[in-house]
Motif scaffolding. Structure first.
Motif, PDB file in Angstrom:
ATOM      1  N   CYS A 243       0.852  -1.179   0.000  1.00  0.00           N
ATOM      2  CA  CYS A 243       0.000   0.000   0.000  1.00  0.00           C
ATOM      3  C   CYS A 243       0.888   1.230   0.000  1.00  0.00           C
ATOM      4  CB  CYS A 243      -0.916  -0.007   1.225  1.00  0.00           C
ATOM      5  SG  CYS A 243      -2.007   1.427   1.294  1.00  0.00           S
ATOM      6  N   CYS A 244       0.757   2.047  -1.037  1.00  0.00           N
ATOM      7  CA  CYS A 244       1.527   3.278  -1.172  1.00  0.00           C
ATOM      8  C   CYS A 244       0.599   4.468  -0.991  1.00  0.00           C
ATOM      9  CB  CYS A 244       2.152   3.378  -2.564  1.00  0.00           C
ATOM     10  SG  CYS A 244       3.202   2.005  -3.017  1.00  0.00           S
ATOM     11  N   VAL A 245       1.113   5.533  -0.401  1.00  0.00           N
ATOM     12  CA  VAL A 245       0.365   6.782  -0.314  1.00  0.00           C
ATOM     13  C   VAL A 245       0.932   7.717  -1.369  1.00  0.00           C
ATOM     14  CG1 VAL A 245      -0.265   8.734   1.123  1.00  0.00           C
ATOM     15  CG2 VAL A 245      -0.106   6.465   2.135  1.00  0.00           C
ATOM     16  N   LEU A 246       0.077   8.130  -2.298  1.00  0.00           N
ATOM     17  CA  LEU A 246       0.492   8.986  -3.392  1.00  0.00           C
ATOM     18  C   LEU A 246       0.600  10.441  -2.934  1.00  0.00           C
ATOM     19  CD1 LEU A 246      -1.869   7.442  -6.089  1.00  0.00           C
ATOM     20  CD2 LEU A 246       0.487   6.807  -5.558  1.00  0.00           C
ATOM     21  N   ALA A 247       1.224  11.288  -3.752  1.00  0.00           N
ATOM     22  CA  ALA A 247       1.382  12.706  -3.417  1.00  0.00           C
ATOM     23  C   ALA A 247       0.031  13.385  -3.185  1.00  0.00           C
ATOM     24  CB  ALA A 247       2.147  13.422  -4.526  1.00  0.00           C
ATOM     25  N   SER A 248      -0.992  12.884  -3.862  1.00  0.00           N
ATOM     26  CA  SER A 248      -2.336  13.442  -3.714  1.00  0.00           C
ATOM     27  C   SER A 248      -3.003  13.018  -2.407  1.00  0.00           C
ATOM     28  CB  SER A 248      -3.217  12.993  -4.886  1.00  0.00           C
ATOM     29  OG  SER A 248      -3.395  11.580  -4.838  1.00  0.00           O
ATOM     30  N   GLY A 249      -2.387  12.059  -1.706  1.00  0.00           N
ATOM     31  CA  GLY A 249      -2.964  11.537  -0.474  1.00  0.00           C
ATOM     32  C   GLY A 249      -3.773  10.266  -0.683  1.00  0.00           C
TER      33      GLY A 249
ATOM     34  N   THR B  12       8.506  -2.849  -7.607  1.00  0.00           N
ATOM     35  CA  THR B  12       7.131  -2.897  -8.091  1.00  0.00           C
ATOM     36  C   THR B  12       7.032  -2.055  -9.349  1.00  0.00           C
ATOM     37  OG1 THR B  12       4.814  -2.593  -7.457  1.00  0.00           O
ATOM     38  CG2 THR B  12       6.374  -0.943  -6.685  1.00  0.00           C
ATOM     39  N   THR B  13       5.863  -1.986  -9.929  1.00  0.00           N
ATOM     40  CA  THR B  13       5.671  -1.128 -11.093  1.00  0.00           C
ATOM     41  C   THR B  13       5.324   0.285 -10.616  1.00  0.00           C
ATOM     42  OG1 THR B  13       3.336  -1.707 -11.206  1.00  0.00           O
ATOM     43  CG2 THR B  13       4.857  -3.004 -12.544  1.00  0.00           C
ATOM     44  N   GLY B  14       5.744   1.280 -11.366  1.00  0.00           N
ATOM     45  CA  GLY B  14       5.418   2.654 -11.011  1.00  0.00           C
ATOM     46  C   GLY B  14       6.166   3.132  -9.779  1.00  0.00           C
ATOM     47  N   SER B  15       5.617   4.155  -9.159  1.00  0.00           N
ATOM     48  CA  SER B  15       6.248   4.754  -7.991  1.00  0.00           C
ATOM     49  C   SER B  15       6.079   3.869  -6.760  1.00  0.00           C
ATOM     50  CB  SER B  15       5.632   6.121  -7.721  1.00  0.00           C
ATOM     51  OG  SER B  15       6.148   6.658  -6.528  1.00  0.00           O
ATOM     52  N   ASN B  16       7.136   3.784  -5.976  1.00  0.00           N
ATOM     53  CA  ASN B  16       7.075   3.026  -4.736  1.00  0.00           C
ATOM     54  C   ASN B  16       7.662   3.846  -3.591  1.00  0.00           C
ATOM     55  OD1 ASN B  16       9.727   2.988  -5.438  1.00  0.00           O
ATOM     56  ND2 ASN B  16      10.012   0.796  -5.256  1.00  0.00           N
ATOM     57  N   ARG B  17       7.569   5.146  -3.703  1.00  0.00           N
ATOM     58  CA  ARG B  17       8.207   6.049  -2.751  1.00  0.00           C
ATOM     59  C   ARG B  17       7.638   5.972  -1.340  1.00  0.00           C
ATOM     60  NH1 ARG B  17      12.599   6.303  -4.981  1.00  0.00           N
ATOM     61  NH2 ARG B  17      12.796   7.485  -6.859  1.00  0.00           N
TER      62      ARG B  17
END
Length: 71
Positions: free
Chosen positions: A21-27, A45-50
């Motif tokens: 579970c990732c929290v995106l910049a948008s929340g 993983t694919t995409g952002s995993n920050r």
């Protein structure tokens, strides 16, 4: 059913695929497949995993029948 484990509490012990579970910049939250790679101390993983905040083991599929191989 498996429960979510916060990354601050514990990381996966091996490189098995898990739900993350990732929290995106948008929340907003995003759930995807990935694994923790200990050599680089990072999630793969694919995409952002920050901002991976939690992970969950995948459910056991041993009882799922293979309907694609019906003879």
């Amino acid at each position: 059913m498996s429960t979510w484990i916060y990354t601050r509490d514990r990381l996966p012990e091996n490189e098995d695929m898990v739900l993350i579970c990732c929290v995106l910049a948008s929340g907003r939250k995003s759930v995807k497949l990935g694994y923790f790679y200990k050599k680089t101390n990072d999630w793969v993983t694919t995409g952002s995993n920050r901002n991976v905040v939690a992970w969950c083991p995948l459910p056991d599929t041993s009882e799922v029948e293979d309907y694609g191989n019906e003879s």
